[in-house]
Enzyme design. Sequence first.
Site, PDB file in Angstrom:
ATOM      1  N   GLU A 173       0.830  -1.212   0.000  1.00 16.57           N
ATOM      2  CA  GLU A 173       0.000   0.000   0.000  1.00 16.57           C
ATOM      3  C   GLU A 173       0.865   1.264   0.000  1.00 16.57           C
ATOM      4  OE1 GLU A 173      -3.158  -0.049   2.888  1.00 16.57           O
ATOM      5  OE2 GLU A 173      -4.147  -1.750   1.919  1.00 16.57           O
ATOM      6  N   GLU A 296      -5.297  -8.481  -0.275  1.00 16.64           N
ATOM      7  CA  GLU A 296      -6.165  -8.062   0.835  1.00 16.64           C
ATOM      8  C   GLU A 296      -7.581  -7.934   0.307  1.00 16.64           C
ATOM      9  OE1 GLU A 296      -4.954  -4.861   3.416  1.00 16.64           O
ATOM     10  OE2 GLU A 296      -2.807  -5.316   3.129  1.00 16.64           O
TER      11      GLU A 296
END
Length: 494
Positions: A173, A296
């Site tokens: 991320e 995720e």
Amino acid sequence: MHNVIVSTDIAKGKISRHIYGHFAEHLGRCIYEGIWVGEDSPIPNTKGIRNDVLEALKRIKVPVLRWPGGCFADEYHWKDGVGPRENRKRMVNTHWGGVVENNHFGTHEFMLLCDLLECEPYICGNVGSGTVQEMSEWVEYMTSGGESPMANWRKENGREEPWKLKYFGVGNENWGCGGNMRPEYYADLYRRYQTYVRNYGDNKIYKIAGGANVDDYNWTEVLMKNAGWLMDGLSLHYYTIPGDFWLGKGSALDFEEGEWFITMKKALHIDELITKHSTIMDKYDPEKRVGMIIDEWGTWFDVEPGTNPGFLYQQNTIRDALVAGVHFNIFHKHADRVHMTNIAQTVNVLQSMILTEGEKMILTPTYHVFDMFKVHQDAELLAVDGSIGTYEMGGETLPQVTVSASKDAEGKVHVSLVNIDHQNEAVISLELRGLQSGNPQVSGTILTADRLNAHNTFEQPNVVAPAAFNGAAVEGGKLNVKLPAMSVVTLAIQ
């Protein structure tokens, strides 16, 4: 009745077993208590890893496990987590609850867990706050044989032979908690860092670049254009959230039918995301060499009342189970591009397989879906066509049933169906074309419930549990299936 054709003789590629992957971050009670209790714990354990959780995860054939994060990965310095445990540096987990961690669960303990689970380790390296040297030396520590500074240190710490490590993520991320970077900047950093993620001996690393958040298609475009040839995988993150991420995601247990419908709509949205990101990847990688890694995914609700808000602990209902089933049917559909997915997370965090409370452990409805769908791991995807009904609310329409099918190595066909309608059953007529047997043997398993928020508790651990399915019958050469409202069914046909 809705007609669906399953062409049992038309294979469309392999469903990678890694689509059934998991994710365990240093977050809340996922690692500490959920997986690691320490060797001196009264809870039965194998070298510090709790046995009940270990056995439950082995039953669902966990193929790959991602660690140590998540946002935690970009503040994790691996050298603090090796060597004698009493000497390891204590750290503050600034992302998740501000708790102090003793670093007792580090590289050796994680690799032991993967050995015990017989699964592939997927390690996420630190780009956000770490150095190229730190990442390079971690790979050397884990995978280098012979003599080298890091290999020698590994041996001093009790591991003579190098580990096999296939999957390595270069950051996490990086558009957000991993550094708040622009895609152009991260693409350049990725190019630099991955250069030093080396292959030692016969260990070949599959390098995964940090990909987009939800519908950031520009991120995918920039990464593929500027670094696509240097990666083996590109990640995508998407959570199913019925409310607003910042203002209130919604309750895991206290919700009405409108929130149920929105949750199903949001779950189905991942099909569009995969399709559009895949189209961009196809532009630069028409051979589909680079795998999409959805490392995720899952439901994200408000934390349970009275729990640490930084621990992301939520209950798990039949609604979560259906979201998992919907996702798997979509992942199967895109098996030519989707190589791996990792649900967030394995124990005690977000859409967990398992919840623990001290020495107690329960399995969630989501766990049971993983158990029912494990038959699709590494099986051949089959062509499926037909009508699947409609589910309507407030002027919006969703497909009522999602379906996918596969054939395993022994020739057995498995069909998984999910009825997302919370009120109405669905009757499906399956035409099994190309099946060798004119009178097939059919068995099945169902997961369903009698209320929207049905869930398992430590007092009542089997409120939502799989049962034998008797709603399928062969009539006139077709298999008629009656799916109750809000149900997941997997059929075995041979």
